[in-house]
Design a protein around this motif. Structure first.
Motif, PDB file in Angstrom:
ATOM      1  N   ASP A 560       0.938  -1.351  -0.136  1.00 34.87           N
ATOM      2  CA  ASP A 560       0.114  -0.159  -0.015  1.00 34.87           C
ATOM      3  C   ASP A 560       0.825   1.110   0.041  1.00 34.87           C
ATOM      4  O   ASP A 560       0.697   2.179  -0.857  1.00 34.87           O
ATOM      5  CB  ASP A 560      -0.803   0.056   1.221  1.00 34.87           C
ATOM      6  CG  ASP A 560      -2.054   0.388   0.956  1.00 34.87           C
ATOM      7  OD1 ASP A 560      -2.588   0.129  -0.151  1.00 34.87           O
ATOM      8  OD2 ASP A 560      -3.066   0.861   1.775  1.00 34.87           O
ATOM      9  N   MET A 561       1.907   1.154   0.912  1.00 33.19           N
ATOM     10  CA  MET A 561       2.570   2.373   0.993  1.00 33.19           C
ATOM     11  C   MET A 561       3.650   2.702  -0.414  1.00 33.19           C
ATOM     12  O   MET A 561       3.604   3.814  -0.898  1.00 33.19           O
ATOM     13  CB  MET A 561       3.936   2.436   2.198  1.00 33.19           C
ATOM     14  CG  MET A 561       2.988   2.714   3.473  1.00 33.19           C
ATOM     15  SD  MET A 561       4.075   2.135   4.862  1.00 33.19           S
ATOM     16  CE  MET A 561       5.438   3.152   4.714  1.00 33.19           C
ATOM     17  N   GLU A 562       3.829   1.481  -0.943  1.00 38.64           N
ATOM     18  CA  GLU A 562       4.966   1.812  -2.259  1.00 38.64           C
ATOM     19  C   GLU A 562       3.952   2.317  -3.262  1.00 38.64           C
ATOM     20  O   GLU A 562       4.389   3.170  -4.036  1.00 38.64           O
ATOM     21  CB  GLU A 562       5.308   0.493  -2.684  1.00 38.64           C
ATOM     22  CG  GLU A 562       6.637   0.079  -1.955  1.00 38.64           C
ATOM     23  CD  GLU A 562       7.565   1.067  -2.419  1.00 38.64           C
ATOM     24  OE1 GLU A 562       8.015   1.954  -1.543  1.00 38.64           O
ATOM     25  OE2 GLU A 562       8.257   1.113  -3.415  1.00 38.64           O
ATOM     26  N   ILE A 563       2.632   1.887  -3.429  1.00 38.89           N
ATOM     27  CA  ILE A 563       1.822   2.430  -4.393  1.00 38.89           C
ATOM     28  C   ILE A 563       1.471   3.924  -3.918  1.00 38.89           C
ATOM     29  O   ILE A 563       1.508   4.618  -5.124  1.00 38.89           O
ATOM     30  CB  ILE A 563       0.272   1.785  -4.365  1.00 38.89           C
ATOM     31  CG1 ILE A 563       0.571   0.254  -4.515  1.00 38.89           C
ATOM     32  CG2 ILE A 563      -0.769   2.375  -5.295  1.00 38.89           C
ATOM     33  CD1 ILE A 563      -0.777  -0.811  -4.495  1.00 38.89           C
ATOM     34  N   ARG A 564       1.322   4.268  -2.977  1.00 40.28           N
ATOM     35  CA  ARG A 564       1.003   5.695  -2.617  1.00 40.28           C
ATOM     36  C   ARG A 564       2.376   6.464  -2.930  1.00 40.28           C
ATOM     37  O   ARG A 564       2.212   7.705  -3.370  1.00 40.28           O
ATOM     38  CB  ARG A 564       0.899   5.862  -0.897  1.00 40.28           C
ATOM     39  CG  ARG A 564      -0.539   5.690  -0.656  1.00 40.28           C
ATOM     40  CD  ARG A 564      -0.536   5.432   0.939  1.00 40.28           C
ATOM     41  NE  ARG A 564      -1.739   4.761   1.387  1.00 40.28           N
ATOM     42  CZ  ARG A 564      -2.700   5.373   1.994  1.00 40.28           C
ATOM     43  NH1 ARG A 564      -2.516   6.716   2.024  1.00 40.28           N
ATOM     44  NH2 ARG A 564      -3.693   4.740   2.051  1.00 40.28           N
ATOM     45  N   ARG A 565       3.492   5.843  -2.574  1.00 38.01           N
ATOM     46  CA  ARG A 565       4.704   6.597  -2.771  1.00 38.01           C
ATOM     47  C   ARG A 565       4.828   7.003  -4.365  1.00 38.01           C
ATOM     48  O   ARG A 565       5.069   8.047  -4.851  1.00 38.01           O
ATOM     49  CB  ARG A 565       5.876   5.936  -2.596  1.00 38.01           C
ATOM     50  CG  ARG A 565       7.230   6.765  -2.676  1.00 38.01           C
ATOM     51  CD  ARG A 565       8.322   5.670  -2.367  1.00 38.01           C
ATOM     52  NE  ARG A 565       8.438   4.373  -3.477  1.00 38.01           N
ATOM     53  CZ  ARG A 565       8.916   4.526  -4.642  1.00 38.01           C
ATOM     54  NH1 ARG A 565       9.302   5.595  -5.315  1.00 38.01           N
ATOM     55  NH2 ARG A 565       8.918   3.306  -5.523  1.00 38.01           N
ATOM     56  N   ILE A 566       4.648   5.818  -5.118  1.00 37.25           N
ATOM     57  CA  ILE A 566       4.617   5.876  -6.681  1.00 37.25           C
ATOM     58  C   ILE A 566       3.614   7.079  -7.023  1.00 37.25           C
ATOM     59  O   ILE A 566       4.125   7.888  -7.881  1.00 37.25           O
ATOM     60  CB  ILE A 566       4.503   4.595  -7.442  1.00 37.25           C
ATOM     61  CG1 ILE A 566       5.527   3.637  -7.052  1.00 37.25           C
ATOM     62  CG2 ILE A 566       4.058   4.831  -8.917  1.00 37.25           C
ATOM     63  CD1 ILE A 566       5.295   2.250  -7.532  1.00 37.25           C
ATOM     64  N   LEU A 567       2.443   6.933  -6.864  1.00 39.38           N
ATOM     65  CA  LEU A 567       1.552   8.115  -7.056  1.00 39.38           C
ATOM     66  C   LEU A 567       1.948   9.303  -6.514  1.00 39.38           C
ATOM     67  O   LEU A 567       1.921  10.521  -7.118  1.00 39.38           O
ATOM     68  CB  LEU A 567       0.358   7.643  -6.453  1.00 39.38           C
ATOM     69  CG  LEU A 567      -0.595   6.409  -7.093  1.00 39.38           C
ATOM     70  CD1 LEU A 567      -1.864   6.174  -6.419  1.00 39.38           C
ATOM     71  CD2 LEU A 567      -0.625   6.757  -8.723  1.00 39.38           C
ATOM     72  N   GLN A 568       2.501   9.563  -5.322  1.00 39.45           N
ATOM     73  CA  GLN A 568       3.064  10.694  -4.753  1.00 39.45           C
ATOM     74  C   GLN A 568       4.118  11.421  -5.376  1.00 39.45           C
ATOM     75  O   GLN A 568       4.033  12.440  -5.946  1.00 39.45           O
ATOM     76  CB  GLN A 568       3.291  10.489  -3.313  1.00 39.45           C
ATOM     77  CG  GLN A 568       3.450  11.765  -2.545  1.00 39.45           C
ATOM     78  CD  GLN A 568       2.224  12.534  -2.406  1.00 39.45           C
ATOM     79  OE1 GLN A 568       1.029  11.943  -2.148  1.00 39.45           O
ATOM     80  NE2 GLN A 568       2.006  13.905  -2.620  1.00 39.45           N
ATOM     81  N   ASP A 569       5.124  10.485  -5.833  1.00 37.40           N
ATOM     82  CA  ASP A 569       6.165  10.931  -6.548  1.00 37.40           C
ATOM     83  C   ASP A 569       5.694  11.598  -8.049  1.00 37.40           C
ATOM     84  O   ASP A 569       6.167  12.647  -8.450  1.00 37.40           O
ATOM     85  CB  ASP A 569       6.939   9.625  -7.064  1.00 37.40           C
ATOM     86  CG  ASP A 569       8.129   9.563  -5.765  1.00 37.40           C
ATOM     87  OD1 ASP A 569       7.830  10.224  -4.706  1.00 37.40           O
ATOM     88  OD2 ASP A 569       8.595   8.541  -5.895  1.00 37.40           O
ATOM     89  N   ALA A 570       4.705  10.780  -8.410  1.00 35.75           N
ATOM     90  CA  ALA A 570       4.001  11.311  -9.887  1.00 35.75           C
ATOM     91  C   ALA A 570       3.529  12.604  -9.684  1.00 35.75           C
ATOM     92  O   ALA A 570       3.697  13.461 -10.596  1.00 35.75           O
ATOM     93  CB  ALA A 570       2.859  10.246 -10.447  1.00 35.75           C
ATOM     94  N   LEU A 571       2.484  12.970  -8.622  1.00 37.28           N
ATOM     95  CA  LEU A 571       1.910  13.817  -8.620  1.00 37.28           C
ATOM     96  C   LEU A 571       2.676  15.058  -8.461  1.00 37.28           C
ATOM     97  O   LEU A 571       2.491  16.466  -9.001  1.00 37.28           O
ATOM     98  CB  LEU A 571       1.025  13.932  -7.109  1.00 37.28           C
ATOM     99  CG  LEU A 571      -0.632  13.094  -7.316  1.00 37.28           C
ATOM    100  CD1 LEU A 571      -0.951  12.934  -5.976  1.00 37.28           C
ATOM    101  CD2 LEU A 571      -1.120  13.792  -7.932  1.00 37.28           C
TER     102      LEU A 571
END
Ligand code: ADP
Ligand code: MG
Ligand code: ZN
Length: 634
Positions: A560-571
């Motif tokens: 979950d945290m990794e998914i969030r991190r990828i999305l956060q970086d992209a954002l």
């Protein structure tokens, strides 16, 4: 909506079963050598002592058994030999219970059986007759219920416009690309010799694809009008209600007629109703469609395109079509008939207001501006509605007020189909799509943008069309990240412009999240390393061999945290890009609001002119297509 039920087997079944029953009686009758005796005759024979009886069965309606004559007697039916055993049957007179019969039988016969009901054969016959009678009643019902539909069965009801349609290209507006493509068809039809002389294979058919009311039928008619050839048309939905085999014979008829009238246009409307993917349920309607479709394919393969039959088909659901239809030599060309943009709408309004007295207050450009998302048919309706309003007022001309009211009425009526966009909404969609487009043009690993549009399509308010270079088997990590960033570009652009989010980003967020989840769980593209975890969507504890190892709570949290991190970086990356290019974003947004559609060339030039950091891919593209004059080695 459920299509009307078809009764194919019934209508064929009735005459067939009648023939079968009659045929059975005449040709093959296992009881053929059974002698029919008259009841009176039978009673007399009972009293004749020289008659030998065997296996006599008395039933409700008849008496059966075997009989042998030992001596000539006036009651012996003619043509029967002596001392030979014949099966016989006697029909008992209906109604009166003949009590004396049983006494006589008892007196004359050593044994006989009494059975209730009828003999097996009698049963079969009576059931068959009952079935035939029932079918006949149903047939009558169908006959009267469906009017002359069943009368006309087998016979084509395609309409033939004897000498071409009077509609020409000038009646079709706002869909110039489609018109341009079809002008080639007109050329084929007019100058066949020129093409056949060179041995060129003239295409057999084009498929017009587009939402309802965008002018597909109109376009087909105008091709016939331009080429001055007959127009034969038939609608796919007509076949759905028909009886088995009829559709196929109609298709045959249609093509036979077309052969006689060539050169001509054959127009098949609503091809999807007929050309759905084959296979699936063995329902009669499906069977019928399948037969008809097969016949169509046979006819399309059979005729020689050079003889001048050209087929135009229309559909608004190309995705359900059987792929066999789209193969070379069939509908190998697809022409998209899209909803018109502002300019297109203005032109369509001009066509439809030609015969209408317009007040000087009417500004068709304004009307076009107020009606994004509407198709030609909707616009024709609005013009007509406005004229009706003016007539009701007993006025001499249609005013802008009439137009506005017609638009409003139209808006209510069309609410479900294609809502008229509010300006504010249009602006938001423009910002959103501009955001997607900008991100796509800046990232080196993103597919080239082909078109940006704020004309609604399906459920989407607008869309950015990207053009992948070729079919991809694998996707690199950078490309996945680029896709996520492009997907987030829309919502970030909205956030930066309006300081507030809208509900329009759901599909984008879903797409981005799915990609990120795949990266983590399936492709090993995260801090968790090269591990394959359960495919996305698989639940905790529902482990199967394919779903990888059992996941602990802790692992799930990490995923979950990794998914969030990828999305956060992209954002964050998208935010930085769009913040620094805010002026370009505004520029593209404004252009989108006025033009509604931006093709790649225009978009690239706009971005280039404003100093936007275009990716090398876009620059190369611009150089190759001559958009950039001198090589820019920045
Ligand atoms: P489709 O077959 O795509 O559903 P039609 O061709 O039946 O649409 O369009 C219905 C009517 O709407 C036409 O008869 C015409 O009056 C009007 N119309 C639709 N598109 C156009 C267009 N591009 N230009 C002019 N009139 C149009
Ligand atoms: Mg149509
Ligand atoms: Zn979006």
């Amino acid at each position: 909506m459920q299509k009307r039920k078809s009764y194919p087997s019934l209508v064929y079944g009735i005459p067939i079963s009648i023939l079968l029953v009659l045929g059975l009686r005449i040709i093959w009758n296992p009881w053929a050598d059974e002698k029919e005796l008259e009841y009176g005759q039978f009673l007399h024979l009972l009293d004749t002592p020289t008659v030998v009886w065997q296996d006599v069965v008395v039933r409700d309606a008849e008496i059966q058994g075997k009989i042998r004559f030992q001596q000539a007697d006036p009651h012996v039916p003619t043509g029967l030999e002596l001392n030979k055993t014949y099966p016989f049957v006697v029909t008992r007179p209906p109604g009166n219970e003949d009590f004396s019969l049983f006494d006589r039988l008892k007196k004359s016969l050593p044994t006989f059986q009494v059975k209730r009901g009828r003999s097996t054969f009698g049963w079969i016959i009576s059931i068959l007759y009952f079935v035939v009678a029932a079918l006949a009643v149903v047939a009558l019902f169908l006959y009267f219920g469906l009017g002359n539909r069943s009368l006309a069965f087998g016979k084509s009801r395609h309409r033939v416009f004897s000498r071409a349609s009077t509609i020409t290209f000038k009646d079709v507006a706002g869909i110039d690309e489609a018109k341009h493509e079809l002008s080639q068809v007109v050329d084929f039809l007019k100058n066949r010799d020129r093409y056949t002389r060179l041995g060129a294979r003239i295409p057999r058919g084009v498929l017009l694809v587009g939402p309802p009311g965008t002018g597909k039928t109109l376009l087909a008619l105008s091709v016939a009008g331009e080429a001055d050839v007959p127009f034969l048309s038939i609608s796919g939905s007509e076949f759905v209600e028909m009886y088995v085999g009829v559709g196929a014979s109609r298709v045959r008829d249609l093509f036979r007629d077309a052969g006689r009238q060539a050169p001509c246009i054959v127009f098949i409307d609503e091809l999807d109703a007929l050309g759905r993917s084959r296979g699936g349920a063995a329902h009669t309607a499906h069977q019928e469609r399948e037969q008809t479709l097969n016949q169509l394919l046979v006819e399309m393969d059979g005729f020689d395109a050079n003889q001048g039959i050209f087929i135009i088909a229309a559909t608004n659901r190309p995705e359900v079509l059987d792929t066999a239809l789209l193969r070379p030599g069939r509908f190998d060309r697809t022409v998209v008939v899209d909803r018109p943009d502002v300019d297109g709408r203005e032109q369509i309004l001009q066509v439809h207001t030609q015969k209408i007295q317009l007040d000087s207050s009417v500004n068709l450009r304004k009307v076009a501006n107020l009606t994004p998302g509407l198709a030609g048919a909707d616009l024709a309706n609005i013009v007509n509605e406005a004229a009706l309003l003016a007539a009701k007022r007993n006025a001499n001309s249609v005013t802008m007020t009439d137009m506005n009211e017609a638009i409003e009425r139209g808006a209510i009526g069309l609410e479900r189909k294609s809502r008229i966009m509010l300006f504010e909404e249009k602006q938001r969609i423009a910002v959103h799509e501009a955001g997607h487009a900008l991100v796509a043009c800046a990232l080196p690993d993103s597919d080239l943008v082909h078109k940006v549009s704020i004309i609604p399509r399906g459920l989407a308010g607008g869309y950015v069309l990207q053009r992948p270079e070729n079919d991809r088997l694998i996707i690199r990590q950078k490309e996945l990240e680029a896709r996520i960033q492009v997907a987030l570009g829309g919502t970030i652009a909205e956030e930066l412009t309006f300081q507030e989010l809208s509900s329009g980003a759901t599909a984008d967020l879903q797409h981005a999240t799915q990609l990120a989840e795949q990266m983590v769980r399936e492709y090993g593209m995260s801090k968790l390393g090269r591990i394959y975890y359960a495919a996305p969507g698989t639940r905790f504890l529902e482990s199967t061999p394919e779903s990888g190892p059992q996941l602990s709570e802790a692992t799930l949290r990490e995923i979950d945290m990794e998914i969030r991190r990828i999305l956060q970086d992209a954002l964050e990356q998208v935010r930085t890009l769009l913040e620094t290019s805010h002026e370009t974003l505004t520029l593209v947004t404004e252009r989108l609001i006025t033009k509604e559609v931006l093709e790649d060339k225009e978009l690239f030039e706009l971005l280039y002119g404003s100093g936007f950091p275009l990716s090398d891919k876009v620059r190369t593209r611009m150089q190759l297509s001559g958009m950039l004059k001198q090589v820019d080695n920045g």
